[in-house]
Structures are given as structure tokens and as C-alpha cells.
Design an enzyme around this catalytic site. Structure first.
Site, PDB file in Angstrom:
ATOM      1  N   ASP A 179       0.828  -1.154  -0.020  1.00  0.00           N
ATOM      2  CA  ASP A 179       0.002  -0.014   0.031  1.00  0.00           C
ATOM      3  C   ASP A 179       0.880   1.346   0.054  1.00  0.00           C
ATOM      4  OD1 ASP A 179      -2.801  -1.298   1.764  1.00  0.00           O
ATOM      5  OD2 ASP A 179      -2.349  -1.571  -0.106  1.00  0.00           O
ATOM      6  N   SER A 227     -29.014 -16.700 -23.016  1.00  0.00           N
ATOM      7  CA  SER A 227     -28.987 -18.073 -22.327  1.00  0.00           C
ATOM      8  C   SER A 227     -28.831 -19.016 -23.830  1.00  0.00           C
ATOM      9  CB  SER A 227     -30.421 -18.452 -21.804  1.00  0.00           C
ATOM     10  OG  SER A 227     -30.687 -17.842 -20.673  1.00  0.00           O
ATOM     11  N   LEU A 228     -28.957 -20.205 -23.494  1.00  0.00           N
ATOM     12  CA  LEU A 228     -28.964 -21.103 -24.502  1.00  0.00           C
ATOM     13  C   LEU A 228     -30.441 -21.937 -24.973  1.00  0.00           C
ATOM     14  CD1 LEU A 228     -25.559 -23.119 -23.703  1.00  0.00           C
ATOM     15  CD2 LEU A 228     -26.235 -21.826 -26.045  1.00  0.00           C
ATOM     16  N   LYS A 250     -29.307 -31.338 -23.739  1.00  0.00           N
ATOM     17  CA  LYS A 250     -29.222 -31.738 -22.507  1.00  0.00           C
ATOM     18  C   LYS A 250     -29.286 -33.325 -22.112  1.00  0.00           C
ATOM     19  CE  LYS A 250     -30.423 -28.828 -19.301  1.00  0.00           C
ATOM     20  NZ  LYS A 250     -29.645 -27.987 -18.568  1.00  0.00           N
ATOM     21  N   LYS A 290     -21.162 -28.866 -22.018  1.00  0.00           N
ATOM     22  CA  LYS A 290     -21.591 -27.871 -21.082  1.00  0.00           C
ATOM     23  C   LYS A 290     -21.134 -27.720 -19.789  1.00  0.00           C
ATOM     24  CE  LYS A 290     -26.010 -25.395 -20.667  1.00  0.00           C
ATOM     25  NZ  LYS A 290     -26.082 -25.171 -19.189  1.00  0.00           N
TER      26      LYS A 290
HETATM   27  S1  IVH Z   1     -21.151 -21.282 -25.732  1.00  0.00           S
HETATM   28  C1  IVH Z   1     -25.159 -18.212 -25.370  1.00  0.00           C
HETATM   29  N1  IVH Z   1     -20.251 -23.380 -24.354  1.00  0.00           N
HETATM   30  O1  IVH Z   1     -24.429 -22.104 -20.219  1.00  0.00           O
HETATM   31  C2  IVH Z   1     -23.775 -18.294 -25.478  1.00  0.00           C
HETATM   32  N2  IVH Z   1     -21.961 -21.745 -23.226  1.00  0.00           N
HETATM   33  O2  IVH Z   1     -27.323 -22.169 -19.889  1.00  0.00           O
HETATM   34  C3  IVH Z   1     -23.123 -19.568 -25.704  1.00  0.00           C
HETATM   35  N3  IVH Z   1     -22.257 -22.636 -20.893  1.00  0.00           N
HETATM   36  O3  IVH Z   1     -25.381 -18.929 -20.788  1.00  0.00           O
HETATM   37  C4  IVH Z   1     -21.984 -19.700 -25.170  1.00  0.00           C
HETATM   38  N4  IVH Z   1     -20.930 -24.321 -20.897  1.00  0.00           N
HETATM   39  O4  IVH Z   1     -22.852 -19.265 -20.215  1.00  0.00           O
HETATM   40  C5  IVH Z   1     -21.174 -22.304 -24.341  1.00  0.00           C
HETATM   41  N5  IVH Z   1     -19.253 -25.203 -23.483  1.00  0.00           N
HETATM   42  C6  IVH Z   1     -20.338 -24.033 -23.281  1.00  0.00           C
HETATM   43  C7  IVH Z   1     -21.011 -23.904 -22.223  1.00  0.00           C
HETATM   44  C8  IVH Z   1     -21.812 -22.664 -22.096  1.00  0.00           C
HETATM   45  C9  IVH Z   1     -21.904 -23.466 -20.295  1.00  0.00           C
HETATM   46  C10 IVH Z   1     -23.168 -21.806 -20.465  1.00  0.00           C
HETATM   47  C11 IVH Z   1     -23.395 -20.262 -20.896  1.00  0.00           C
HETATM   48  C12 IVH Z   1     -24.807 -20.007 -21.458  1.00  0.00           C
HETATM   49  C13 IVH Z   1     -25.321 -20.864 -20.365  1.00  0.00           C
HETATM   50  C14 IVH Z   1     -26.826 -21.426 -20.838  1.00  0.00           C
END
Ligand code: IVH
Length: 640
Positions: free
Chosen positions: A42, A80-81, A288, A106
Site C-alpha cells: 500500500d 441463455s442457450l 441436455k 456444457k
Molecule cells: S457457448 C449463449 N459453451 O450455459 C452463449 N456456453 O445455460 C453460448 N455454458 O449462458 C456460449 N458451458 O454461459 C457455451 N461449453 C459451453 C458452455 C456454455 C456452459 C453456459 C453459457 C450459457 C449457459 C446457458
């Protein structure tokens, strides 16, 4: 003293000061290996601020304590996806665009956005929030080792998932429902330094602001910048189903929870053409995994005490097969969650292995009749309990776990189950897997594999060690509970009196009447056996007690026979084998003579001259028998 310090900083140039501040900042925030105290750091920063207020180095510093609730508006929404659960939906999705697809597991973690400025320095880290606006967590992010603080790319935004590896979550499994919730809390801690304690990890999956033409190119850039990038497979649209199947098969192999596969159009041009709805991009979809689930009956709730003194409810259920493993217990995490679920004895409950990994009691399908009492006394040490928020605690935590591990340890030593040290027993107990000695016999390879530092070979060996001790001599059985005064002497005398059933009916007077057993021993033994009644019953469902008379009968096959060992034994050490011979009534010979009954040749090779000699005796009509380890074990296994 103060003067001297002032003088010291004045003698260095501002440039040098900048170098020092940057270096110590790196050591502190990135490498987590500070060389100077917080105060000294600091002071350096203050000096720099005083002498060059507009120094760019000052912009790179972020304070530990973040103002609560600071909001960040995302540059582009964090959407979201879209989800699907079958091949048909996936096929109709892929028909909407041209080119290959990229598939990644995922990750069930917390999405974050990381902004890097025109110098490639991390300036803002934010949670997803409501997708349009997230929470600023830059200071916390500085304590996540996997996230680089400065990169080769300028003016970009990296998106990805912060997660807690399952190997780390093992430490918290009993008191937290899942790694995601714990991660969400850990990245928002007010005292940012504490985020480091959670050993969080990160996977990047998106890069904004680069001119990449494909996802593959983005991944290469991310990798070159030092980000861990989630594994990805590029495939043609015809291969999608096989791709999903191969990810599905391997879902248990990751050190993170995964609940599906994310498919994305590989070409950015196609992504832009498709665009997004308000909720999700059209160029991506999450297929899923169906969590493997089953309905079963809740038999009871047991309470397991952790090193911290937290007493966790563990649901004991009728065994149910989930993702290829037989599940018979699931942590209910804490009293608050247990109440929320509304569990009752005899209830029909839905069990699920989420992400194929951790068995979880999801919900009550049909209530049962028996109520579940929250213990007033700690099940491990008997001290009183107290409820704080949702958690039940033992008020004597310090001594509690120790005593339980002590009990388990005494048992494994007495019964001679090898390989179970205090550390492993402690972990098994804390995870609620083995809460008493009887439950050792229910252990599965699968449960052992969930413990830290456990591999397939070791787990299988440990289970074998347990199975080898399912027959316990009566005197050993009596001694195994650690009842005071019931040591070697008293247990041998008791075992000589007859069966366990008979011993358990003996009164203090009966026992005191026996020579060398006084009233003190009698009182402790009778009282101890009564106190352990439930445990004894439980153990008897899993092991067979070999009574003195049975032992004598079993010992007959080796009675009067002589044995000699040669070569390397693989199943046990030679000393142990020799001891076994003696225990079963045989003798150990010193050398090969015509009087020798058995030469046991170890499976590990190196038999040497003893074997040659025995063969030559056989050739001359002698009766020495040459047997292998298996045969030897067979001969001894009937007599424990
Ligand atoms: S690709 C929408 N790849 O899951 C953008 N996303 O439930 C796409 N997520 O919001 C991003 N694993 O945050 C991608 N292998 C993966 C992922 C992933 C988890 C998340 C992502 C998204 C969420 C939806």
C-alpha cells in the site's frame, strides 16, 4: 523510522516505482505469492499515486474490497442457450445454417464476462446477472489463477464459465448442494482474497472483438492468450448424433459437472446471419443429458458430523440403480434444505445423479408416515447440538470427529482390515459414507473413488481387504468395539464361554464370578455390550462371527501339516503367510526335507533351489506337495 522509509522511496525513480508496483501486484494477485506485506505494498502504491497520479500502472490495480452491488452493463447481452433433449430437434436446428458444427461439453458453472483493454489488461470482470446487466467482480477474478490478468489480445471480451472442479467440491460435498451454488457465492465474496480459498477454475468458450472467421480460430487465439479452453470437436452435420453419444459416454470423466453438450455453428458469418432471439442465439443449442433418475423409498435419515462440527442429514434409501451405480444414500446437505424437501421416513423420493456424477435426493414424490427428529445430541460424541440458520452443529466439534475416527480406526486395526488409515476413515466419515463400523462393509468401489487420492486399483484392493474380513473370530469381534476393559484377555475368556448370543445374556454377577474377571471389568463389559446393542445387530447383518468351536473345526485341515514358502508371494507378505499357517494349526518348516508336506510357490516368480529340491524328492517317491498361492489360499480361507 518513518523518516528512513520516506527517504528510501524518494531515492528511487518514478519509473522504478512503477516497475515495483506492477511486480508486486503480479506477485500478490496473480501468483498469490507476495514478497512484501500488504502495508508495504500500500505504501508503494500511495507513493506512486503522489508522484505520478496519472500513472497507467495505477489503473491496473484493483482494490480487494469491492463496493457491493456495482453493476456492469454488458457490451452485448449474455444470452441463455436454447435447449433440446432429442436428435430430431437437433437435426432441425442444424438445417438452418451452412458449414460445420463445433461441440463442447456444457459446463455447469457461472458464466462471466472478462474485458481486456487496449493494453491487453483485464479491466472488468462481471457475472451474467440478468443477461443485460451483471455484477462487477473484477477483484474476485484476480484471485482465480486460471484467468490471465493480461493477454496478447487488445480490446477484447472473453466469455466463459467459472466452475469448481469436482475434486475440490469433494471437500464441501456434504454441506453444499452443488458446486455451482458454491461457485456463485465464492466469486461474489466481499473480501475478494477469500475467493482464492475455493480453488475455482475457468474455461473460456467465447471471444468477442476479434476478427476470427470461425469458432476454431477464436479457440486458438484464446489458447495462445493463456486461457484454458473447453475441449471442442468440430464435426460435419452428419456426425452430430455420434458426437453427442461420445460426449454422453464420457460425461463422468470430467472434473466438472456437465449437464449436456453445446453445439454451435462454426462459421461466424453464419452465426451473424442467424442472429438471436431476446432469449438465446439461434446459432447455438444445448443438447441436455437426461439426468439418470429413479424413485425409491427413504428408509431413514442418518446424521454425519464433519470436522467443522456441522451435522449433516444423510438420506438412506432402498438401493436404486443410477447411471450404472447402486446408490443407497444421498446427502440432504443441511437441516434447512431437508425441511424444504419435506422428507419423511417411508417417503417415495426421486433420486438423480445430476450431470451423471453426484447422487442427489431431488424431491419427495409421495410422503411417508415416519417423522424425522433433529438430533438434540451429537450422534458422534453425545454433546448437545445447536441449530444456527440452516445448519446443525455439534457444540464440542474439536473432539468429536477425532473420537469417531478413533472408533473406526480401532475396529479396522483389531479386525485387521488393511489400508484404512485415519485420513481415509476421516474422509469417509465426513462424506457420510461410513458413519459406523458396520457401514465399512457396505462400501463400494464407486464410493471410494469419490475420495481424494483414490485410484481404481487401490479402491478395488480396499474392498477386497474388507471382504476378506467378513468372518470374524468371536474374541476379535468382542474386542473390535473398543469397549473399556474388553481387551485381549477378557475377550478370550468370554469367547471360551460359548456363543455371542450366550455372552450377551450374561449378567454382571455371572461375569464377576469368573476367575480373573473382577466386578469392574464385569460392569464395563456388560454395560458396553448393551450400549453397542444396535451397532452389534447392524454388524451381524454384514459379518459372520466364527465361534471358538467352529474355529477349532476349521483349523483341522492344516493341523499337523508343515509348510514352506518359496519365490515371491503376490497375495500377501511372507511373514503374514507364515503367521496364517500357524493360526490354522500348521507349522512352518525351515527347509525342504522328505518330511515337508507343502511347498508353496509364490506367483511372483523366483522359486529357485527349494523348488528343484522338492521336485527331486517327488521324483524319488516322496510325498511333498508343490502348490501355488491360490491353492494355499483355498486351504486357509475356510478357517479364518
Ligand atoms: S457457448 C449463449 N459453451 O450455459 C452463449 N456456453 O445455460 C453460448 N455454458 O449462458 C456460449 N458451458 O454461459 C457455451 N461449453 C459451453 C458452455 C456454455 C456452459 C453456459 C453459457 C450459457 C449457459 C446457458
Amino acid at each position: 523510522m518513518v523518516k528512513a522509509k520516506k527517504k528510501l522511496t524518494k531515492t528511487v525513480t518514478v519509473e522504478r516505482l512503477e516497475v515495483e508496483v506492477r511486480r508486486h501486484n503480479q506477485l500478490y494477485f496473480v501468483e498469490h505469492a507476495p514478497e512484501i506485506s500488504d502495508e508495504a505494498f500500500d505504501r508503494l502504491v500511495e507513493e506512486l499515486r503522489r508522484r505520478r497520479p496519472d500513472s497507467p500502472v495505477l489503473r491496473e490495480l484493483v482494490s480487494d474490497v469491492r463496493p457491493a452491488g456495482a453493476r456492469v452493463v454488458h457490451t452485448t447481452p449474455m444470452l441463455s442457450l436454447d435447449k433440446c433433449y432429442d436428435d430430431e430437434t437437433l437435426t432441425s436446428w442444424v438445417e438452418k445454417f451452412a458449414g460445420d458444427v463445433i461441440a463442447t461439453p456444457k459446463i455447469d458453472g457461472c458464466a462471466v464476462s472478462l474485458r481486456y483493454d487496449d493494453q491487453g489488461t483485464l479491466t472488468v470482470g462481471a457475472t451474467r446477472g440478468n443477461g443485460l446487466e451483471g455484477e462487477e467482480i473484477t477483484s474476485n477474478i484476480r484471485f482465480i489463477k486460471a484467468i490471465p490478468q493480461s493477454i496478447i489480445l487488445k480490446n477484447v471480451e472473453v466469455r466463459g464459465e467459472i466452475y469448481m472442479p469436482l475434486s475440490v467440491f469433494a471437500r464441501y460435498r456434504e454441506t453444499f448442494a452443488n458446486p455451482r451454488n458454491l461457485t456463485a457465492g465464492a466469486i461474489k465474496l466481499k473480501d475478494a482474497k477469500k475467493t482464492a480459498d475455493y480453488d475455482l477454475a475457468f474455461f473460456a468458450y467465447d471471444l468477442l472483438g476479434s476478427a476470427s472467421a470461425t469458432e476454431e480460430e477464436k479457440r486458438k487465439l484464446l489458447e495462445r492468450s493463456g486461457f484454458p479452453v473447453i475441449e471442442g470437436k468440430v464435426a460435419s452435420r452428419e456426425q452430430l448424433h455420434d458426437l453427442f453419444s461420445s460426449f454422453f459416454k464420457r460425461r463422468d470423466e470430467h472434473d466438472f459437472e456437465t449437464d449436456g453438450v453445446v453445439f454451435r455453428a462454426n462459421r461466424v458469418e453464419e452465426q451473424n446471419r442467424l442472429g438471436s432471439t431476446a432469449h438465446h442465439p439461434r446459432y447455438a443449442i444445448a443438447y441436455k443429458f437426461q439426468g439418470d433418475s429413479g424413485v425409491t423409498t427413504l428408509i431413514d435419515v442418518e446424521w454425519s458430523v464433519s470436522r467443522t462440527g456441522a451435522i449433516t442429514p444423510v438420506g438412506i434409501v432402498e438401493p436404486v440403480e443410477l447411471s450404472g451405480a447402486s446408490v443407497r444414500r444421498a446427502s440432504l446437505h443441511n437441516v434447512g434444505l431437508m425441511k424444504k424437501l419435506g422428507v419423511t421416513k417411508g417417503a417415495k423420493v426421486l433420486m438423480m445423479r445430476r450431470g451423471g456424477v453426484i447422487p442427489n435426493l431431488e424431491s419427495v414424490v409421495e410422503p411417508g408416515k415416519g417423522t424425522i427428529e433433529i438430533p438434540k445430541q451429537c450422534p458422534s460424541c453425545g454433546s448437545s447440538t445447536e441449530l444456527r440458520d440452516d445448519f446443525l452443529y455439534c457444540t464440542n466439534a474439536k473432539n468429536c470427529l477425532k473420537s469417531k475416527v478413533g472408533e473406526l480406526s480401532h475396529f479396522v486395526k483389531t479386525v485387521e482390515i488393511d489400508g484404512f488409515g485415519d485420513k481415509l476413515l476421516g474422509r469417509l466419515y465426513e462424506a457420510g459414507v461410513v458413519t459406523d463400523v458396520a457401514e465399512l462393509y457396505d462400501l463400494t468401489v464407486d464410493e471410494l473413488l469419490r475420495m481424494e487420492r483414490m485410484g481404481d486399483v487401490l479402491a478395488a484392493k480396499l474392498i477386497k481387504n474388507i471382504d476378506d474380513r467378513r468372518q470374524i473370530p468371536l474374541d476379535v469381534f468382542l474386542r473390535s468395539f473398543g469397549i473399556r476393559e474388553l481387551g485381549k484377555h477378557a475377550s478370550k475368556i468370554l469367547a471360551g464361554l460359548g456363543s455371542l448370543e450366550k455372552i450377551r445374556t450374561l449378567t454382571e454377577e455371572d461375569l464377576s464370578a469368573i476367575h480373573t474377571i473382577g466386578p469392574v471389568i464385569a460392569r464395563e463389559v456388560v454395560g458396553g455390550l448393551k450400549r453397542k446393542k444396535r451397532l452389534i445387530e447392524k454388524l451381524l447383518k454384514r459379518v459372520t462371527v466364527v465361534h471358538a468351536t467352529e474355529r477349532a473345526q476349521h483349523a483341522v485341515p492344516l493341523q499337523g501339516k508343515s509348510f514352506l514358502f518359496t519365490g515371491t508371494l503376490l497375495s500377501m507378505e511372507r511373514k503374514k503367510a507364515e503367521k496364517l499357517v500357524e493360526e490354522k494349526g500348521g507349522t512352518v518348516a525351515q527347509s525342504v526335507t522328505k518330511d515337508l508336506d507343502y511347498l508353496v510357490v509364490g506367483d511372483g516368480g523366483g522359486a529357485g533351489s527349494k523348488l528343484g529340491k522338492a521336485q527331486s524328492i517327488q521324483g524319488k517317491g516322496g510325498c511333498v506337495k508343490i502348490i501355488n498361492e491360490n491353492k494355499f489360499l483355498e486351504m486357509t480361507s475356510t478357517a479364518v
